[in-house]
Every structure is written in structure tokens, then in C-alpha cells.
Write an enzyme that holds these catalytic residues in place. Structure first.
Site, PDB file in Angstrom:
ATOM      1  N   GLU A 136      29.542  63.190 -36.836  1.00 56.01           N
ATOM      2  CA  GLU A 136      30.746  63.081 -37.658  1.00 56.01           C
ATOM      3  C   GLU A 136      31.380  61.709 -37.494  1.00 56.01           C
ATOM      4  O   GLU A 136      32.012  61.191 -38.416  1.00 56.01           O
ATOM      5  CB  GLU A 136      31.751  64.177 -37.300  1.00 56.01           C
ATOM      6  CG  GLU A 136      32.879  64.319 -38.311  1.00 56.01           C
ATOM      7  CD  GLU A 136      33.726  65.558 -38.089  1.00 56.01           C
ATOM      8  OE1 GLU A 136      33.503  66.568 -38.784  1.00 56.01           O
ATOM      9  OE2 GLU A 136      34.617  65.518 -37.214  1.00 56.01           O
ATOM     10  N   HIS A 180      10.345  75.734 -23.450  1.00 58.25           N
ATOM     11  CA  HIS A 180       9.570  76.838 -24.015  1.00 58.25           C
ATOM     12  C   HIS A 180       9.838  76.997 -25.506  1.00 58.25           C
ATOM     13  O   HIS A 180       9.511  78.039 -26.081  1.00 58.25           O
ATOM     14  CB  HIS A 180       9.903  78.131 -23.262  1.00 58.25           C
ATOM     15  CG  HIS A 180       9.563  78.051 -21.804  1.00 58.25           C
ATOM     16  ND1 HIS A 180       8.320  78.381 -21.302  1.00 58.25           N
ATOM     17  CD2 HIS A 180      10.301  77.632 -20.735  1.00 58.25           C
ATOM     18  CE1 HIS A 180       8.309  78.191 -19.990  1.00 58.25           C
ATOM     19  NE2 HIS A 180       9.500  77.734 -19.622  1.00 58.25           N
ATOM     20  N   LYS A 213      34.688  70.729 -49.382  1.00 60.58           N
ATOM     21  CA  LYS A 213      35.917  71.531 -49.355  1.00 60.58           C
ATOM     22  C   LYS A 213      36.502  71.687 -50.758  1.00 60.58           C
ATOM     23  O   LYS A 213      36.924  72.771 -51.166  1.00 60.58           O
ATOM     24  CB  LYS A 213      36.960  70.866 -48.451  1.00 60.58           C
ATOM     25  CG  LYS A 213      36.698  70.950 -46.968  1.00 60.58           C
ATOM     26  CD  LYS A 213      37.862  70.287 -46.234  1.00 60.58           C
ATOM     27  CE  LYS A 213      37.670  70.254 -44.748  1.00 60.58           C
ATOM     28  NZ  LYS A 213      38.805  69.574 -44.066  1.00 60.58           N
TER      29      LYS A 213
END
Length: 540
Positions: A350, A381, A503
């Protein structure tokens, strides 16, 4: 001058061509690695931590040129401007004074204001921890729900989890961020409203996700018997917009202030960290701040050649802009640091996931790498196969905590052994000739599958013990690394305009989901079809 026209950049390009095929295993060979050893030369302490940079594809000349690049790009000047409270976030016309939140110098910017707010936090935290602050039926608080998103969630959640071993066992802390109601519902299954305190954290107090969850939580309290005039015993707000907090229904005395000169992803040191302070106590919170301040001093005072945030940032640029690495991995060999990679994803991407320079022109070079990670040994793993034998080079930050924070015998040596062995294996690799010996007679066809390219770069950060102080230093290390890289790339790490467009369109789509019909001209055909399918499902 633009980045690519700096003399150090040009010199680094030539240098890269000279050493791009150099092998780390050759640099570490006994005949080449004489005293002071490579590990000794490239291991640097700072702020209570130490970093071993020796398994990176760098030599002394690389570091010299990278440091010169930092000087040419103005890293020192921008660092000093940030600490002085100058406008370093020009697109929003703001300072970036997260460092003032942990400064001890009375002459630091906003010192009196910061100290007063922290004292208010401490008084409240002590009241909750001691049981003198009770719920509306007189029961002590045993659950704290922090509702926020982004910097109002990731930092506090990461720290509370990391410092579980020093937190009070009397209070459980829960974090809710997602607008998906399942997030809040899962927490509400675990808590009793009579014993629950909600901390609503939003700089504007208008954030969609946070306010949706806050309203649902308020309704839940009332539905389970809490009188509306008693909600003040269960709700506090943290915001830079106190009027909006009061408008929501939180008592003015229950409002804690944050400021517009602190970005959300840098804000855990402020009242945004109230959940942290309640969990670990004011004294330990002060230690968290002290550790960050230790790293602040190191960043300001250490020469660039021995400066951990500077070197961490520059080495990241070396791989991103010269080797062309697309991502880098954070691998804390500490379950306590489980949420550190998620926190760093926001901090790094960001902040530095930008294409526009400070002057408004567009970059012609890569900026932020994709940041990802998982605690060790879990990652071994899952995706370490790709790190060892895949064709892509992914630089790695290993983080090793040398002293365990738990009493279980036998675990920690295995954990540390895996961490150190992974860095060694990534560096050494295994040649085809070595693989043939491992495969054994008659299994020549297996040998290529047992080879490891090696020469995979890693940095190992060493933490003696995970305490509030060392955690504070570790977080501040990465904060300052971000500034170093942003300065070299000539971008603004303190804004986040990239979150805005989604947004805006989200509000339009939300309205369309409940509308009688959707105008196909409003959206592309794909989005229109998605909305129509969702509208049909929501009507069931």
C-alpha cells in the site's frame, strides 16, 4: 535528475552485469572466505536486532554503489524531513509523524498532545484490566472486540498475537475486519455481551466495513438485553473525527484521538493500539514504543553503510530493479509472528505500490514487489519446493527468534535448525554431479530431479527474544525500509489513492443490487451479468 540518470544507477547496471552470474557458494568457499569472514563483514546489529546479509548476491562493491544510490536519491534528506515533521506526503499535504508517537524528546513534534492521549489510554486500559471498568451488569470485561480494517486491524492484531505470552489471561482480544458478516458472527459466538468491550477504530468513522460491523454489533448488544443508555459501558471509539464518533452514539468521554499526520498502516503506536495496551498493559506498551524508538535512533544516527533499514531497503531494490524479482518472501520462524507477513503486505504494497513519481510523471522502472509469507516451518511444506527448484528467484527475509517464549522442551532447536538449514540449502544448492551421487548407481534419470540451482538470496534477521521492545524495533525496521525504497523510487509512500476507485464503484454496485432493474449502460457486460446473478440469489 530521474532515477535512471543518477550516476550510481548507471554504475550499478555495469556492476550487475559483472556479478550477475557469481555464485554464493564460491564466495563462501574456504579459500575465498578468509577473516574477516563474509558473515562477519555482512552481519550488522542495530536497534536491538542483527541482520545477516551475507547470503545475498552482493559484494563490497555492490553495497558501496547501493549506498551511493541512496545518497544520490536523497534518502538522508527525506529521512530528516520526516522526523522534523515536514510535509512528506505531498498529495495530501501532510506530515508523516508516526515516529513522534514513540519519541522521548520533549522537543519532538506534538509531544504534549501525544503524551496526553497516551496517558488517557493508560488510565482506561488499567481500569479495564483491573476490573474497575465493568459492563452494564457490573461484570468485569473479559472480551475485547477490535473493529477496524487495514491499519486499524492488521497492526494491532499482529502485535496482540505476537505478545500473547506477556498478555493478561483475564481478557481475550478478538479482531473483526471483514464486511462479510461471518467474521463478526464467528466472534459473537464466543462472547457474552455483559463482559464485552467494543473498540471501533476508523480515522474517518465512515469506513464502510468498520461502520457496518459496528452497527451490527450495537444491534447485537441491544438485542441481548443491554439498554441503549448503557452502551457507553461497552463501546469506545478511536478516530480523527470525534464528532462522527459521538454521532454514532459513543459517549464523548469514550473517544480516543488519532491524527491525520499518522497514516493508518503506521498507526499501531497511537490510540489505534488501545487493544494492544489493554492486552499487554501500559508498561509493556511503553516498551513496544521504546523498541521502535531504538530503531528510529539507529535509522537517524547509523552511517548508511551500517544502517539496517537502509541496507534492507537497498538490497530489496537490487533484486527488484536489477535482477527483476517480482516478489519477496517474509518467513518468520516464529508462530508468534504469524500475522507479520499480512501486516507487511499492507505496509509495503500500500505504501510503495505506486506508478506516479512525486512530480506527477510516471516511473519507467518497477516499484513495490509482491510481499508474501507464512511462518516456518509451515511454509516448508507448502511453497518452499518452488523456492528451491523453481525457475523464479524469490529473495527471502528469514526471521529467527533465538529464545523461545514458551516452556516446551525440544521444539526450539528444531525450529532454529530448520530456519538456518533452509538459508544454507537455498544458497548452496546441489549440482548435477552431487545429485548423481545422491541418486545412486543405476538411477541416472533421477539425478536432474534432485538438483537444486542454489544461489537463492536470503537475509536472516536475528531477534534474541521476542519482547515488546524487540518487536517494536522489528516493526520500525520495516517502516523505515519502506521510506528508503520510496525515496529511491521517487514515490509517495504515505498515500493510498489506489483504494479509492473500487470504493466509489462499490457504492454504485451496492445500489444496483437492491434496485428494481439495472441499467446495462452503467456497467460493462461482465459486471452487469454478475450483478444480475447476485440480485437473483439475494431474492431467494
Amino acid at each position: 535528475m530521474t532515477l535512471k540518470s543518477l550516476p550510481a544507477w548507471t554504475a550499478l547496471q555495469s556492476h550487475f552485469e559483472q556479478i550477475r552470474h557469481a555464485r554464493l557458494r564460491d564466495w563462501f568457499a574456504p579459500e575465498n572466505d578468509r577473516a574477516p569472514t563474509r558473515a562477519e563483514r555482512f552481519t550488522i546489529p542495530g536497534g536491538g536486532l542483527a541482520a545477516d546479509f551475507s547470503k545475498n548476491r552482493i559484494d563490497d562493491e555492490t553495497l558501496r554503489l547501493l549506498v551511493q544510490l541512496a545518497r544520490d536519491a536523497g534518502v538522508e534528506a527525506r529521512r530528516d524531513a520526516m522526523f522534523a515533521g515536514e510535509i512528506v506526503n505531498p498529495t495530501e499535504g501532510r506530515a508523516a509523524l508516526h515516529t513522534a508517537l514513540r519519541a522521548t524528546d520533549p522537543q519532538a513534534p506534538f509531544h504534549a498532545q501525544v503524551s496526553a492521549e497516551r496517558a488517557k489510554m493508560a488510565t482506561f486500559a488499567r481500569a479495564v484490566r483491573s476490573g474497575t471498568w465493568t459492563g452494564y451488569t457490573g461484570k468485569r470485561i473479559r472480551h475485547v472486540i477490535n473493529i477496524g480494517i487495514g491499519g486499524s486491524d492488521l497492526g494491532p492484531k499482529m502485535v496482540v498475537h505476537a505478545l500473547h505470552h506477556v498478555a493478561t489471561p483475564e481478557i481475550s482480544t478478538h479482531f473483526v475486519s471483514n464486511v462479510d458478516g461471518a467474521d463478526l458472527a464467528r466472534v459473537l459466538e464466543q462472547v457474552d455481551p455483559e463482559e464485552t468491550l467494543a473498540i471501533i477504530v476508523s480515522k474517518t468513522f465512515t469506513t464502510l466495513e468498520t461502520m457496518t460491523n459496528a452497527r451490527s454489533l450495537r444491534d447485537w448488544f441491544v438485542a441481548r438485553g443491554c439498554p441503549e443508555d448503557a452502551l457507553a459501558k461497552h463501546f469506545v471509539g478511536v478516530s480523527a473525527n470525534p464528532a462522527e464518533v459521538v454521532k454514532f452514539g459513543i459517549a464523548a468521554d469514550n473517544v480516543f484521538e488519532m491524527w491525520d499526520w499518522v497514516g493508518g498502516r503506521y498507526s499501531l503506536w497511537s490510540a489505534v493500539g488501545l487493544s494492544i495496551m489493554i492486552a499487554i498493559g501500559p508498561e509493556q506498551f511503553d516498551e513496544l514504543l521504546a523498541g521502535a524508538n531504538d530503531m528510529d535512533r539507529h535509522f537517524r544516527e547509523a552511517p548508511l553503510e551500517r544502517n539496517l533499514p537502509v541496507l534492507l531497503g537497498l538490497i530489496g531494490i537490487w533484486y527488484r530493479n536489477f535482477f527483476g524479482s517480482q516478489s519477496y518472501l517474509v518467513a518468520p520462524y516464529s508462530e508468534a509472528l504469524h500475522y507479520l507477513p499480512s501486516y507487511l503486505q499492507q505496509l509495503e504494497m500500500e505504501s510503495n505500490g505506486k506508478s506516479a513519481r512525486l512530480d506527477g510523471t510516471f516511473v519507467d522502472y518497477p516499484t513495490s514487489a509482491v510481499t508474501w509469507g507464512e511462518p516456518g516451518t509451515n511454509g516448508q511444506h507448502a511453497f518452499f519446493q518452488m523456492l528451491h527448484q523453481g525457475p523464479t528467484i524469490v529473495p527471502i527475509d528469514f526471521i529467527a527468534v533465538l529464545t523461545p517464549e514458551h516452556p516446551l522442551a525440544g521444539h526450539h532447536p528444531k525450529l532454529l535448525a530448520n530456519c538456518f538449514a533452509q538459508s544454507e540449502a537455498l544458497m548452496l544448492g546441489r549440482t548435477l554431479e552431487e545429485a548423481r551421487k545422491v541418486a545412486g548407481p543405476g538411477k541416472e534419470a533421477l539425478a536432474p530431479h534432485l538438483t537444486f540451482p542454489g544461489n537463492r538470496p536470503t537475509t536472516t534477521l536475528l531477534v534474541d527474544a521476542l519482547t515488546p521492545r524487540t518487536l517494536g524495533a522489528l516493526i520500525a525496521l520495516y517502516e523505515h525500509k519502506v521510506l528508503v525504497q520510496a525515496t529511491v523510487w521517487d514515490i509517495n509512500p504515505f498515500d493510498q489513492w489506489g483504494v479509492e476507485l473500487g470504493k466509489i464503484l462499490g457504492k454504485v454496485v451496492e445500489g444496483d443490487l437492491s434496485a428494481e432493474s439495472v441499467d446495462p449502460a452503467k456497467h460493462d457486460s461482465s459486471t452487469t451479468a454478475l450483478i444480475e446473478r447476485a440480485r437473483a440469489a439475494l431474492k431467494r
